[in-house]
Design a protein around this motif. Structure first.
Motif, short mmCIF file in Angstrom:
data_model
loop_
_atom_site.label_atom_id
_atom_site.label_comp_id
_atom_site.label_asym_id
_atom_site.label_seq_id
_atom_site.Cartn_x
_atom_site.Cartn_y
_atom_site.Cartn_z
N SER A 315 31.89 2.07 -23.97
CA SER A 315 31.58 0.82 -24.64
C SER A 315 31.30 -0.28 -23.61
CB SER A 315 32.74 0.40 -25.54
OG SER A 315 32.47 -0.82 -26.18
N ALA A 316 32.08 -0.31 -22.55
CA ALA A 316 31.87 -1.30 -21.49
C ALA A 316 30.53 -1.07 -20.81
CB ALA A 316 33.00 -1.23 -20.47
N ARG A 317 30.13 0.20 -20.69
CA ARG A 317 28.84 0.48 -20.06
C ARG A 317 27.69 0.01 -20.96
NH1 ARG A 317 26.65 2.69 -15.94
NH2 ARG A 317 24.75 3.91 -15.99
N VAL A 318 27.80 0.22 -22.26
CA VAL A 318 26.78 -0.28 -23.20
C VAL A 318 26.70 -1.80 -23.10
CG1 VAL A 318 26.26 -0.61 -25.65
CG2 VAL A 318 26.89 1.66 -24.81
N ASN A 319 27.87 -2.43 -23.05
CA ASN A 319 27.93 -3.89 -22.96
C ASN A 319 27.23 -4.38 -21.69
OD1 ASN A 319 28.65 -6.44 -23.83
ND2 ASN A 319 30.66 -6.39 -22.91
N TYR A 320 27.42 -3.65 -20.58
CA TYR A 320 26.76 -4.02 -19.34
C TYR A 320 25.24 -3.99 -19.48
CZ TYR A 320 24.82 -3.56 -14.65
OH TYR A 320 24.06 -3.72 -13.53
N TRP A 321 24.72 -2.92 -20.02
CA TRP A 321 23.26 -2.80 -20.12
C TRP A 321 22.68 -3.76 -21.15
CZ3 TRP A 321 20.61 -1.30 -16.34
CH2 TRP A 321 21.08 -0.31 -15.47
N GLU A 322 23.44 -4.10 -22.19
CA GLU A 322 22.98 -5.11 -23.13
C GLU A 322 22.85 -6.48 -22.44
OE1 GLU A 322 24.77 -3.36 -27.36
OE2 GLU A 322 25.95 -4.80 -26.16
N HIS A 323 23.85 -6.82 -21.65
CA HIS A 323 23.79 -8.07 -20.88
C HIS A 323 22.63 -8.05 -19.89
CE1 HIS A 323 27.84 -9.09 -22.36
NE2 HIS A 323 27.59 -10.31 -21.94
N MET A 324 22.44 -6.91 -19.25
CA MET A 324 21.37 -6.81 -18.25
C MET A 324 19.99 -6.96 -18.89
SD MET A 324 20.53 -6.58 -15.13
CE MET A 324 22.03 -6.13 -14.27
N LEU A 325 19.79 -6.34 -20.05
CA LEU A 325 18.51 -6.47 -20.76
C LEU A 325 18.24 -7.93 -21.12
CD1 LEU A 325 18.32 -3.41 -23.19
CD2 LEU A 325 16.61 -4.10 -21.52
N SER A 326 19.26 -8.61 -21.61
CA SER A 326 19.11 -10.02 -21.97
C SER A 326 18.74 -10.86 -20.74
CB SER A 326 20.40 -10.53 -22.60
OG SER A 326 20.29 -11.90 -22.93
N LEU A 327 19.40 -10.57 -19.62
CA LEU A 327 19.11 -11.29 -18.37
C LEU A 327 17.66 -11.08 -17.94
CD1 LEU A 327 19.87 -12.68 -15.61
CD2 LEU A 327 20.43 -10.37 -14.82
N ILE A 328 17.21 -9.82 -17.93
CA ILE A 328 15.85 -9.53 -17.46
C ILE A 328 14.80 -10.18 -18.37
CG2 ILE A 328 14.19 -7.71 -16.90
CD1 ILE A 328 16.65 -5.87 -16.40
N ASP A 329 15.05 -10.12 -19.68
CA ASP A 329 14.15 -10.80 -20.63
C ASP A 329 14.05 -12.29 -20.30
OD1 ASP A 329 12.96 -9.03 -22.39
OD2 ASP A 329 14.76 -8.83 -23.62
N ASP A 330 15.22 -12.90 -20.05
CA ASP A 330 15.23 -14.33 -19.73
C ASP A 330 14.52 -14.61 -18.41
OD1 ASP A 330 16.54 -15.14 -21.99
OD2 ASP A 330 18.53 -15.15 -21.10
N GLU A 331 14.73 -13.72 -17.43
CA GLU A 331 14.11 -13.96 -16.13
C GLU A 331 12.59 -13.85 -16.22
OE1 GLU A 331 14.50 -12.66 -11.43
OE2 GLU A 331 15.89 -11.84 -12.90
N SER A 422 29.15 -9.93 -11.73
CA SER A 422 28.44 -9.95 -10.44
C SER A 422 26.93 -9.78 -10.59
CB SER A 422 29.00 -8.87 -9.51
OG SER A 422 28.83 -7.58 -10.08
N ASP A 423 26.49 -8.89 -11.48
CA ASP A 423 25.06 -8.57 -11.60
C ASP A 423 24.33 -9.48 -12.59
OD1 ASP A 423 25.79 -6.55 -9.95
OD2 ASP A 423 25.35 -4.91 -11.32
N VAL A 424 25.05 -9.97 -13.59
CA VAL A 424 24.38 -10.73 -14.65
C VAL A 424 24.67 -12.23 -14.55
CG1 VAL A 424 24.13 -11.04 -17.15
CG2 VAL A 424 24.39 -8.74 -16.19
N PHE A 425 25.94 -12.59 -14.69
CA PHE A 425 26.27 -14.02 -14.71
C PHE A 425 25.97 -14.71 -13.38
CE2 PHE A 425 29.50 -12.66 -18.08
CZ PHE A 425 28.64 -12.96 -19.12
N ASN A 426 26.25 -14.03 -12.27
CA ASN A 426 25.93 -14.63 -10.97
C ASN A 426 24.43 -14.81 -10.78
OD1 ASN A 426 28.62 -14.72 -10.39
ND2 ASN A 426 28.61 -13.10 -8.86
N ARG A 427 23.66 -13.91 -11.35
CA ARG A 427 22.20 -14.02 -11.27
C ARG A 427 21.71 -15.20 -12.10
NH1 ARG A 427 18.75 -8.48 -11.83
NH2 ARG A 427 16.72 -9.31 -12.44
N TYR A 428 22.31 -15.39 -13.26
CA TYR A 428 21.98 -16.57 -14.08
C TYR A 428 22.28 -17.86 -13.32
CZ TYR A 428 21.00 -14.56 -18.74
OH TYR A 428 20.41 -13.93 -19.82
#
Length: 458
Positions: A315-331, A422-428
């Protein structure tokens, strides 16, 4: 992390600068610089007023390396024989505890002071000063270089926030240490003149030495922080001067616009591939989660078992990739937006926009800045929530009986939660301020154009 440029309580007054000043107009930024200078003068005055009484207070103890080494050796002997000494002095259990504590703290303080002096002598840049010398040598007066200077000024200014907070904190600590040392010294003087006797004089003498050593430590920390703060203020002043020198010579040729747009497009292409890879990873993670949910059955996921630990990890891994997809879309969206901002800035620079267009550009940029600031606050709120989740996962991992595969799964869940930070929020934290910066430049340049239009109309 930037919350307020300054939010520290000073001895004589309170200074506050809101984020709008840093992201505001040139005049507002000058106001921020004035506040920094005022704070710098306040702190310098406080330090100057403390210098004489501190030197007087420390004149009775040696603070060279040889003094420290000699006294440390003496303290080790005193600690070793303290039990016999206190028995001979007739100390009670409570008095023994006080004396032992003072001896131990004094020994630690000497070690800390020696380490501090060693660190200061080995590294001049260990206190937070920022090297911006490369930007001060900029020769090209194009708009990219101007932006680089502005970003560096903002970066150094934000660093001053933390520096001022710690500097004022250490200055307050220094004053507190001085007050305690002076109070103890006064008691000794009154006792010598026939006043109230000192309770446990041997312990009190050691305590006075400890308080004086604390003064010495705080003094060195204040000196170091103040030197770094002054260097950064000087850096800001030099960068501002360099920026002012460039303003009348700025160029923004078509070739530079094309190069900027091409660089952004290259980044969009890279992000599109990253987005496709992330989607595949999320599909795979979701498939694994479905299998883990089936294996869990009707069991409570909050009860730590082998099956629930697998479900937590996936579940934590799914959550990670969901956050990552949202980040890349925003970027990707930020980069496409940046392309348009550069086109608009080019039009403004070359007076190709009508008055109505300029008003619209300024309004849109102002609204977008507010949206981005709200988005940044939202990211920080989500990050705080995630940090609480990480803390909860760590407590489960360190609970009694956590071993084997269950522990590995819990640790894997925690690792994916950490990666979101580290990968998502820090990038934001980098992406959104950069987007705000571009919109702010567009806003300021539109303002400049409107000012020129008004002047022309008059």
């Amino acid at each position: 992390m930037f919350k307020k440029f300054l939010s520290a309580i000073f001895i004589s007054s309170i200074f506050f600068i809101s984020p709008q000043i840093l992201f505001g107009t040139e005049a507002q930024q000058d106001l921020a610089a004035d506040y920094v200078t005022k704070i710098q003068n306040e702190i310098s005055s406080d330090i100057a007023n403390l210098r004489a009484p501190i030197e007087k207070e420390l004149s009775e103890i040696g603070l060279t390396y040889s003094d420290i080494n000699r006294r440390s050796e003496e303290l080790l002997i005193l600690i070793e024989k303290s039990s016999d000494d206190m028995a001979a002095w007739g100390y009670t259990d409570e008095q023994r505890e006080i004396h032992s504590r003072v001896l131990s703290e004094l020994n630690v303080a000497y070690s800390a002071y020696g380490a501090l002096l060693q660190a200061l002598s080995s590294s001049e840049n260990s206190s937070g000063e920022i090297d911006a010398s490369s930007l001060e040598k900029i020769e090209s007066p194009d708009i990219n270089m101007s932006d680089s200077l502005r970003k560096e000024i903002t970066k150094v200014s934000r660093g001053l926030d933390v520096q001022v907070f710690y500097l004022q904190s250490k200055l307050n600590k220094l004053k507190s240490d001085m007050s305690q040392a002076s109070a103890l010294q006064k008691k000794f003087k009154e006792a010598e003149e026939g006043g109230e006797a000192i309770e446990l004089p041997r312990t009190a003498i050691l305590n006075l030495e400890l308080q004086r050593l604390n003064v010495a430590i705080s003094r060195e920390q204040v000196r170091t922080l103040k030197a770094a703060f002054d260097k950064n203020v000087s850096t800001i002043q030099r960068l501002r001067k360099r920026l002012e020198e460039m303003q009348g010579k700025l160029i923004f040729p078509q070739e530079l616009l094309d190069a900027n747009l091409e660089a952004i497009q290259t980044r969009i292409t890279e992000l599109t591939q990253e987005l496709n890879d992330a989607r595949k990873a999320l599909d795979s993670a979701n498939s694994s989660l479905v299998r883990a949910r089936a294996a869990l059955g009707s069991a409570d996921v909050n009860v730590v078992t082998s099956s629930s630990s697998v479900y937590r990890a996936r579940s934590a891994r799914v959550n990670y990739w969901e956050h990552m997809l949202s980040l890349i879309d925003d970027e990707i969206a930020f980069n496409r937006e940046a392309q348009q901002v550069w086109r608009d800035r080019y039009k403004l620079f070359h007076d190709q926009a009508s008055g109505e267009e300029i008003w619209k550009l300024r309004e849109n940029a102002s609204n977008r800045i507010l949206e981005l600031q709200r988005q940044l606050e939202g990211v920080r709120t989500r990050e705080s929530s995630m940090l609480r989740d990480i803390d909860a996962t760590q407590k489960i991992a360190t609970a009694e009986g956590m071993t084997g595969n269950i522990l590995q799964n819990i640790l894997q869940a925690g690792e994916n939660q950490q990666k979101i930070v580290s990968d998502v929020f820090n990038r934001y934290e980098s992406l959104i301020p950069n987007a705000i910066f571009l919109q702010q430049r567009l806003n300021n340049e539109a303002n400049d154009n409107l000012g020129a239009l008004r002047l022309a109309e008059k």
